[in-house]
Motif scaffolding. Sequence first.
Motif, short mmCIF file in Angstrom:
data_model
loop_
_atom_site.label_atom_id
_atom_site.label_comp_id
_atom_site.label_asym_id
_atom_site.label_seq_id
_atom_site.Cartn_x
_atom_site.Cartn_y
_atom_site.Cartn_z
N UNK A 29 -8.48 -33.04 35.35
CA UNK A 29 -8.82 -34.47 35.48
C UNK A 29 -10.04 -34.79 34.60
N UNK A 30 -9.94 -35.85 33.81
CA UNK A 30 -11.05 -36.21 32.92
C UNK A 30 -12.34 -36.40 33.69
N UNK A 34 -16.77 -38.65 32.16
CA UNK A 34 -16.05 -38.92 30.91
C UNK A 34 -15.42 -40.31 30.95
N UNK A 35 -14.84 -40.70 32.09
CA UNK A 35 -14.21 -42.01 32.15
C UNK A 35 -15.25 -43.14 32.08
N UNK A 37 -17.96 -42.89 30.41
CA UNK A 37 -18.25 -42.92 28.97
C UNK A 37 -17.16 -43.70 28.25
N UNK A 38 -15.91 -43.52 28.68
CA UNK A 38 -14.81 -44.26 28.07
C UNK A 38 -15.00 -45.76 28.20
N UNK A 41 -17.31 -47.55 25.83
CA UNK A 41 -16.78 -47.98 24.53
C UNK A 41 -15.73 -49.08 24.67
N UNK A 49 -11.26 -50.24 19.18
CA UNK A 49 -10.12 -49.35 19.44
C UNK A 49 -9.66 -49.39 20.90
N UNK A 51 -7.15 -50.63 22.62
CA UNK A 51 -5.77 -50.33 22.98
C UNK A 51 -5.49 -48.84 22.80
N UNK A 52 -5.95 -48.28 21.67
CA UNK A 52 -5.74 -46.85 21.43
C UNK A 52 -6.46 -46.02 22.50
N UNK A 53 -7.68 -46.41 22.82
CA UNK A 53 -8.44 -45.68 23.83
C UNK A 53 -7.74 -45.74 25.18
N UNK A 56 -4.84 -43.57 25.47
CA UNK A 56 -5.28 -42.18 25.68
C UNK A 56 -5.66 -41.94 27.14
N UNK A 57 -6.47 -42.83 27.66
CA UNK A 57 -7.01 -42.62 29.00
C UNK A 57 -5.95 -42.83 30.09
N UNK A 98 -0.92 -52.27 29.41
CA UNK A 98 -0.73 -50.82 29.33
C UNK A 98 -0.50 -50.36 30.77
N UNK B 111 -14.50 -32.77 28.01
CA UNK B 111 -13.92 -34.03 28.49
C UNK B 111 -14.64 -35.24 27.89
N UNK B 112 -15.95 -35.13 27.72
CA UNK B 112 -16.69 -36.22 27.06
C UNK B 112 -16.17 -36.38 25.63
N UNK B 115 -12.96 -38.28 25.10
CA UNK B 115 -13.03 -39.74 25.19
C UNK B 115 -13.32 -40.37 23.83
N UNK B 116 -13.49 -39.57 22.79
CA UNK B 116 -13.89 -40.05 21.46
C UNK B 116 -15.13 -40.95 21.57
N UNK B 120 -15.83 -47.34 17.19
CA UNK B 120 -14.84 -47.52 16.13
C UNK B 120 -15.01 -48.93 15.57
N UNK B 125 -9.77 -50.56 12.77
CA UNK B 125 -9.20 -51.05 14.02
C UNK B 125 -7.71 -50.74 14.13
N UNK B 126 -7.27 -50.55 15.37
CA UNK B 126 -5.84 -50.36 15.61
C UNK B 126 -5.20 -51.74 15.57
N UNK B 129 -2.98 -56.57 19.38
CA UNK B 129 -1.81 -57.05 20.11
C UNK B 129 -1.60 -58.52 19.77
#
Lengths: 486, 137
Positions: A29-30, A34-35, A37-38, A41, A49, A51-53, A56-57, A98, B111-112, B115-116, B120, B125-126, B129
């Motif tokens: 589990x992340x 980490x989440x 931190x997610x 961003x 980013x 949608x890409x992030x 991933x998550x 998503x 894990x950190x 998360x990249x 960005x 950019x991606x 939508x």
Amino acid sequence: MNAIHKEALCIMCGCCVSECNSMESDPEFLGPAALAKGFRFVGDVRDQADVARLNDYNQDHGIWDCTRCYFCNERCPKGVDPRDAIAKLGAESIRLNIDHDMGAKHAKWFVTSAKTTGWLRETELVPKTQGTLAAIKQIGFALDLAKHGKVPPPFPPHVAKNVREARDLHDLVREQGREGAAGIVQGEHALAQIEHVLSADPTARPQAASRRRSQEARVAATEATRVAYYKGCLASLSAKELDISTQALAPKLGLELDELESVTCCGAGDIHEAEPDYYLHLNARILAYAEQTGCETLMTICNVCTLNLRQANWQLKNDDNLRARVSANLETVGAPPYDGTVDVKHLLWLIAEGDGFERLKTVAHKGLKGLKVAPFYGCQILRPSKLLGFEDPDQPWSLEAIIEACGGEPVDYPAKIKCCGFPIIQAREETALGELIQPIEQASEAGADAIVTPCPLCHLSLDAWQSKLRKQPARTSPCRSCTSRS
Amino acid sequence: MEVALKIWRYDPESGERDLREYEVDAPEWACLLDVLDLIKDKHDGTLAYRKSCRMMICGSCGMRMDGRAVLACKERMKPIADAGHVPVISAMGNLPIVKDLVVDMEPFWGKIRAMKPGSTPATTRSPPRSASSRSSR
């Protein structure tokens, strides 16, 4: 308030990860740090980013593996509240469509339920979460549940009075641009003002209470306290026995119940994670109807209702602008406005404060005599303690006192304050069962004959899902469980 | 002020775990980390723990006190000593123990990194939508 203010405070010490109940069961589990931190961003307007992030998550071991035990919020030394960050990620995912993960589908079904029937459409939850095919594989388990009266029939649907208001509220708040994480961030101004003080009077502990003269209690028993009674979804559906026993017990404890009718589901944490602004409005509506009864206290009988209502209540009470906006929306759909005068308390707390134990002793007929009983608190009546704040979340005592008052012998075991896994039992069954096994094994090792819990969701997983643990090799679970009032 | 602690020691070479009790004389302003420093300086130089800033900003000294994860530099010891309580100090959970109170943070950092954790900017950019997919919700 800056959307990522809290997440930016993280110093990556690992205290949240140390206590994470999901990670204990699933090391991949992340996790909370980490989440969080997610979201630092995803919530940053400069980052492009999202949608890409979020894609991933949203994979396995990501956002939807969080079991909402709130240990991370409780332990974080910097006030990051990682669990709230995970909810923000969930809300942003659903805002951006998503929603392929079972966890997201589970959360969305609560929204659909609230705006169609008001209460959770419990029987349809499994097929809506796991898909029809996977649900068919569960048919044996479902039949077993049905045999024990744990599957409410889908027809006729259980529809809340004035559910039209909940539906209109959904359409209304959707147009106001507080979708996604913004719905959680808007409440942080009020949440930041919480002072961390426990409300329970230490002298209410049973040792002190038992010294009081029982005659005193009998005199007090003549005056009843009127409380607004919110029974929540499960006590009307698969846990009807909880409602029946609460209704029977309340007058004996000096409580006069004013049952709320025009109310809906609190969202069970799922609407908080799917559409947080709608969550706030649904709970404000429940609080407003409670206020209309003239009672000071809104009584709950479920951990999850308690946390959801108290969280919304704190935000509304301590932020005049937020309350004004929500109240105006409530009035637009025909519901009463909320002035912030109600206090939300679980039945357990109403018993534990004042002379509740003495009253219970006189009416309990020693129902648990000769039994060793393991208290299981679950999460959302203890943590986050700054929102719940009744007793020490690491050394609670109220259930033990109730067991003693009913003539039983409480047994102690470390997992009594941990998570039963219920919030993710449909989306991540294996992780959830890894959590569930702990209290059951530890309680039975401690010699318990039964487990008592103040939460119908904990009850459901401890009781019904035990059969799944039995099917796994080397896992035996001979413990019965009952709710604190049955 | 007299402060007593029990510490779960772990020796990676022998694989032995051992709960040892320590008593030190500490100033009234001491936090848990100060007490650990005193133990290491005056009683047992083999005690291992991680620390750096001493002021709640570096995040190095995470450990458990009575089973709760805390920053050692944030926990004041006076109320605990005054109450006559002897807290049990152990390494954080969910991470492998390297020695005594030191855990291997590599799974945490992995894990950190997953998360990249870097911004960005717009140039990479991606694809955004479309407005229609947003409103079709």
